[in-house]
Structure formats: C-alpha cells, structure tokens
Design a protein around this motif. Structure first.
Motif, mmCIF file in Angstrom:
data_model
loop_
_atom_site.group_PDB
_atom_site.id
_atom_site.type_symbol
_atom_site.label_atom_id
_atom_site.label_comp_id
_atom_site.label_asym_id
_atom_site.label_seq_id
_atom_site.Cartn_x
_atom_site.Cartn_y
_atom_site.Cartn_z
ATOM 1 N N HIS A 1 18.363 49.570 32.094
ATOM 2 C CA HIS A 1 18.779 48.599 33.104
ATOM 3 C C HIS A 1 18.569 49.148 34.515
ATOM 4 C CE1 HIS A 1 21.122 45.468 35.013
ATOM 5 N NE2 HIS A 1 21.920 46.383 35.544
ATOM 6 N N VAL A 2 18.989 50.387 34.733
ATOM 7 C CA VAL A 2 18.839 51.010 36.048
ATOM 8 C C VAL A 2 17.363 51.169 36.407
ATOM 9 C CG1 VAL A 2 19.211 53.165 37.332
ATOM 10 C CG2 VAL A 2 21.078 52.157 36.019
ATOM 11 N N LYS B 1 14.887 49.295 35.399
ATOM 12 C CA LYS B 1 14.368 47.970 35.750
ATOM 13 C C LYS B 1 14.779 47.574 37.167
ATOM 14 C CE LYS B 1 14.131 45.953 31.138
ATOM 15 N NZ LYS B 1 14.698 44.944 30.225
ATOM 16 N N LEU B 2 16.049 47.812 37.479
ATOM 17 C CA LEU B 2 16.515 47.480 38.825
ATOM 18 C C LEU B 2 15.758 48.280 39.886
ATOM 19 C CD1 LEU B 2 20.405 47.224 38.449
ATOM 20 C CD2 LEU B 2 18.786 45.375 38.827
ATOM 21 N N THR B 3 15.587 49.565 39.647
ATOM 22 C CA THR B 3 14.883 50.424 40.591
ATOM 23 C C THR B 3 13.450 49.965 40.768
ATOM 24 O OG1 THR B 3 16.266 52.274 39.902
ATOM 25 C CG2 THR B 3 14.263 52.813 41.108
ATOM 26 N N ASN C 1 12.234 46.992 40.218
ATOM 27 C CA ASN C 1 12.215 45.709 40.929
ATOM 28 C C ASN C 1 12.445 45.909 42.427
ATOM 29 O OD1 ASN C 1 11.700 44.169 38.675
ATOM 30 N ND2 ASN C 1 13.857 43.679 38.292
ATOM 31 N N GLN C 2 13.365 46.805 42.777
ATOM 32 C CA GLN C 2 13.618 47.077 44.189
ATOM 33 C C GLN C 2 12.386 47.670 44.861
ATOM 34 O OE1 GLN C 2 17.118 49.544 44.191
ATOM 35 N NE2 GLN C 2 18.457 47.813 44.688
ATOM 36 N N ASN D 1 9.839 44.921 45.274
ATOM 37 C CA ASN D 1 10.221 44.029 46.372
ATOM 38 C C ASN D 1 9.978 44.679 47.733
ATOM 39 O OD1 ASN D 1 10.993 42.018 44.605
ATOM 40 N ND2 ASN D 1 13.168 42.586 44.628
#
Length: 135
Positions: A86-87, A89-91, A93-94, A97
């Motif tokens: 999860h982390v 994926k978030l990283t 994506n950030q 972006n």
C-alpha cells in the motif's frame, strides 16, 4: 456372603451399598486372584495411565499454542506485506503526480516565455528572463 463380611466395616448407606456392589465384586475378584499385588498393580497402572494422560494433554495444549502463535505470526507478516504494498503504491502515485505536475509547470513556463517574448519583441528577451523568475 463373602462380600458382606469383607465390607461390613465400611460405613455406607443402603442405597450407596447397592450402587457399589458391582464395583465391590470387581474389587473382590481382583483381590482373590492376587491379594496384595493386584490391588497395588492396578493402582500403579491407574496412576501411570493418569500421568500419561496428563502428559499427553499438556503436549497437545503446547502444540495448539505453538500453532496458534504461528498463525498469528503469519497473519502479522501478511498484514505487514499488505501495508508495504500500500505504501509503495502511494509513494509511486505521489512521484508520478509530482512528475506530471513538474512537466505541466515547465510547459506553462515555456508558454509564458513565448508569450512574453512575442509581446515584447526580441530586444525584451533580457527583460523577459529577469521577469520570469519573479513570477
């Protein structure tokens, strides 16, 4: 009547005596075959059986406890792995972006530069380069 003679000294109610007759006869049969050794052997065997049963139950409990702990550890590792995924994926994506935002910002700056150069002409190129960082 041997039964009555051997057990008449034991204080017991009539109803209880009726319930115990079968056990008494079994006990008498054991004592008649081997008066001392059979009773002691039976008691020793009974004690051994109880001890083995306690040991067996203790080992079963220990095994169940180990299995429960192992399952808890597996669940914990699985949750940790899910959290890491999860982390990540978030990283990712950030970062994606931020890269897209940087690209859009650069395009906008280039557009601003072209517009300012077009409006002010070629001689204003130096003024445009000084003006852009201020924005």
């Amino acid at each position: 009547m041997t039964h009555m003679k051997k057990f008449q000294d034991i204080i017991m109610s009539k109803s209880m005596r009726g319930l115990c007759k079968e056990e008494d006869y079994t006990f008498l049969a054991m004592t008649e075959k081997n008066p001392e050794g059979a009773v002691e052997g039976a008691l020793e065997k009974d004690c051994r059986d109880r001890k083995e049963d306690r040991v067996r139950r203790r080992l079963e409990r220990e095994q169940l406890e180990k299995e429960r702990i192992r399952e808890i550890e597996e669940i914990k590792k699985e949750k940790e792995q899910q959290w890491r995924t999860h982390v990540e994926k978030l990283t990712s994506n950030q970062e994606k972006n931020l890269q897209e935002r940087l690209t859009r910002l650069r395009r906008f700056r280039e557009f601003q530069r072209k517009v300012l150069v077009g409006e002010s002409g070629m001689e204003g190129r130096l003024a445009v380069n000084q003006l852009l960082p201020r924005m």
